[in-house]
Write an enzyme that holds these catalytic residues in place. Structure first.
Site, short mmCIF file in Angstrom:
data_model
loop_
_atom_site.label_atom_id
_atom_site.label_comp_id
_atom_site.label_asym_id
_atom_site.label_seq_id
_atom_site.Cartn_x
_atom_site.Cartn_y
_atom_site.Cartn_z
N PRO A 287 0.85 -1.20 0.00
CA PRO A 287 0.00 0.00 0.00
C PRO A 287 0.88 1.25 0.00
CG PRO A 287 -0.62 -1.55 1.75
CD PRO A 287 0.70 -1.98 1.23
N GLU A 288 0.54 2.21 -0.82
CA GLU A 288 1.29 3.46 -0.91
C GLU A 288 0.31 4.63 -0.78
OE1 GLU A 288 4.57 4.21 -1.53
OE2 GLU A 288 5.52 2.40 -2.32
#
Length: 583
Positions: A287-288
């Site tokens: 996840p970014e």
């Protein structure tokens, strides 16, 4: 080792009020993140409050501080082997690999607590065990400041990307220079997680999305798992995040300066977390969150994605277990392995994207034209998404690799990964395929402590070689098959050769003095008319070579018994026939 660590964790005594488990983030102003000490102290309290929680110290990192694993298991079983027999899925969540991107640290504390305190959420842990690394890069977490994440909107203070040795740990999974990575391998091989999440914050363009996502690149994931990942798991996560009012988009790996021109999938090689975990058929996610969004929004989005992940793994627990078992079986039987990849620009999808108009104006610093994103001009449109890769290098696996005892740095890394190995009990000669390195490029500047090789070319020769008592034989009939191929085949992008562990073979150790070798070379040519013909042909074809006496002597030398056979010879032998060895 694990049982010893579990006993050590029993030293945590006492039982604080289960309702008194507010995290440092919750006690702050929404723009503060827990320090390493605060996070570990909170998890110690969490461990004391719940019998369903066990905090295990795995060992000391480069910082001299302990790396912990926190296990949340509602039936109070903390033995990974036992958990596997119960057909439960293991979700490994890692935080703080880049401590300047800390929202996962805070979100995971709240998530773990909430899942034990909320009856409805707790039911989802009936068949899912959470394994949490509270802070992976401890050295970076201790190096706190407010400036190094120049482009980021909060929190007030945070850690630094480099660890105590200034290594980027998300480039260290294969080369394993850090104690952190060695400990991760122990955790990973102990727990064999079905799904892995490594929480991050992005850099790059500006857009409306709070959360972007990297999923394990489907072309290089086992096809059985890839079909489930792309066809069911990823769409479920996107739908869940849309319902949570955090519409998600793939990581903005742009093909041009701005995302409206299109993006491409991230082909994470084994130096990266999810590239490494894919070698063992673990489905991985990075996840970014978007760097320019307020910190509290980034924490909330990370929480919601992990919540959706648990719901998905709970729903599909049996399916994920069955597909992973099938993928492991297929990897054992697999003969051909793809090592390197190239983007296929002929295959493109359209994905919805919420962006801001990219515009240009005069820079107040340089006076030249500069890019900016106009937040007063939001847009919604479909953009191109290129996410198909074709293999460029494919190798057939050998029956076994034979690794001379001398290459202890490589052997140590295989042991850390719990690779099954045997040793020769006496000297023996065996016919193996052997590579000679014919060409390669080397980075002109240091990259993560190495001058990494690329574009590696090899020549394969079948030859009888003597191996010595104590040399290691590694058969490719084990779970680590793909890990072994991608580290021991020198052409692979993240092979141990690429990471410089075999560089001493590239230097010639013996040579000749021209005035001495002149007479010997003349005798060699007299005794070998074919070599004389090759020399004369090259002189006719290459005028500069014909003028260079030293080069001609070198040509004769390299084609004579005097030239050392180990120069540029990759020492790892590839046993292609299942012959009996003295083991």
């Amino acid at each position: 080792m694990l049982k010893t660590l579990l006993l050590a964790s029993l030293l945590f005594t006492g039982a604080p009020d289960k309702t008194d488990l507010k995290t440092p983030y919750e006690k702050g102003n929404g723009n503060q993140t827990a320090t390493y000490e605060e996070a570990i102290n909170w998890y110690k309290s969490f461990d004391k409050a719940y019998d369903e929680v066990k905090m295990v110290p795995y060992g000391y990192t480069d910082s001299g501080r302990l790396l912990h694993l926190v296990i949340v298991s509602t039936d109070k079983d903390f033995d990974p082997a036992s958990i596997k027999t119960k057909n439960k899925r293991v979700l490994l969540i890692q935080n703080g690999i880049h401590p300047g991107e800390p929202e996962g640290i805070d979100a995971t504390m709240m998530l773990a607590r909430d899942y034990l305190q909320d009856k409805n959420k707790r039911k989802q842990l009936d068949n899912v065990v959470l394994a949490i690394i509270p802070v992976y890069n401890i050295g970076g977490a201790l190096n706190r400041n407010s400036h190094t994440r120049t482009n980021q909107n909060g929190p007030e203070t945070y850690g630094f990307r480099g660890n105590a040795r200034n290594l980027d740990l998300n480039r260290d999974y294969i080369k394993t220079d850090s104690r952190n990575a060695k400990l991760f391998h122990l955790i990973f091989r102990d727990w064999d997680p079905d799904v892995f999440m490594d929480n991050h914050t992005s850099n790059g363009a500006d857009y409306q999305h709070v959360m972007t996502l990297i999923a394990t690149q489907h072309n290089k994931l086992n096809p059985t798992l890839a079909k489930y990942l792309t066809g069911k798991m990823v769409p479920t996560l996107y739908k869940g995040m849309q319902q949570a009012k955090f519409p998600m988009v793939p990581y903005m790996n742009t093909i041009a300066e701005t995302p409206d021109k299109g993006i491409e999938g991230f082909m994470e090689s084994p130096r990266y977390a999810t590239g490494y975990t894919a070698l063992y058929n673990t489905i991985g996610f990075v996840p970014e969150t978007h760097m320019l969004k307020p910190f509290d929004q980034r924490v909330q989005a990370t929480y919601k994605l992990m919540e959706n992940m648990i719901e998905t793994v709970h729903r599909d627990a049996d399916e994920i277990g069955r597909l992973r078992a099938q993928a492991k079986k297929e990897t054992l039987q697999q003969q051909d392995f793809h090592l390197n990849w190239k983007l296929d620009t002929t295959k493109v999808d359209k994905i919805p994207f919420l962006g801001y108009a990219a515009k240009y104006k005069t820079s107040e610093v340089s006076g030249t034209e500069r890019l900016y994103y106009d937040r007063k001009a939001p847009y919604s449109k479909n953009i191109n998404y290129y996410n198909s890769f074709n293999p460029t290098t494919t190798v057939q696996k050998p029956v076994a690799y034979i690794i001379p005892y001398a290459w202890h740095e490589v052997i140590d890394r295989l042991k850390t990964n719990k690779v099954e190995m045997q040793q020769l009990i006496r000297d023996t000669t065996v016919t193996v395929d052997t590579y000679y390195i014919t060409d390669y490029k080397t980075s002109p500047r240091a990259y993560e402590g190495h001058y990494i090789h690329s574009d590696i070319k090899v020549e394969k020769r079948s030859m009888a070689r003597q191996f010595l008592k104590g040399d290691y034989v590694v058969y490719l009939n084990q779970e680590a098959n793909r890990f072994l191929v991608e580290t021991l085949e020198p052409q692979a992008i993240d092979s141990y050769f690429a990471w410089n562990f075999f560089d001493s073979i590239l230097m010639q150790k013996e040579y000749f003095s021209s005035y001495v070798f002149e007479d010997l070379a003349a005798d060699i040519l007299k005794q070998n008319p074919e070599l004389r013909e090759q020399l004369e042909a090259r002189k006719k074809a290459e005028p500069e070579f014909a003028k260079n006496g030293r080069a001609q002597l070198d040509f004769v030398y390299r084609n004579s018994p005097h030239y050392e056979p180990t120069h540029n010879m990759y020492p790892v032998g590839r046993l292609m026939q299942n012959v009996k060895l003295p083991l």
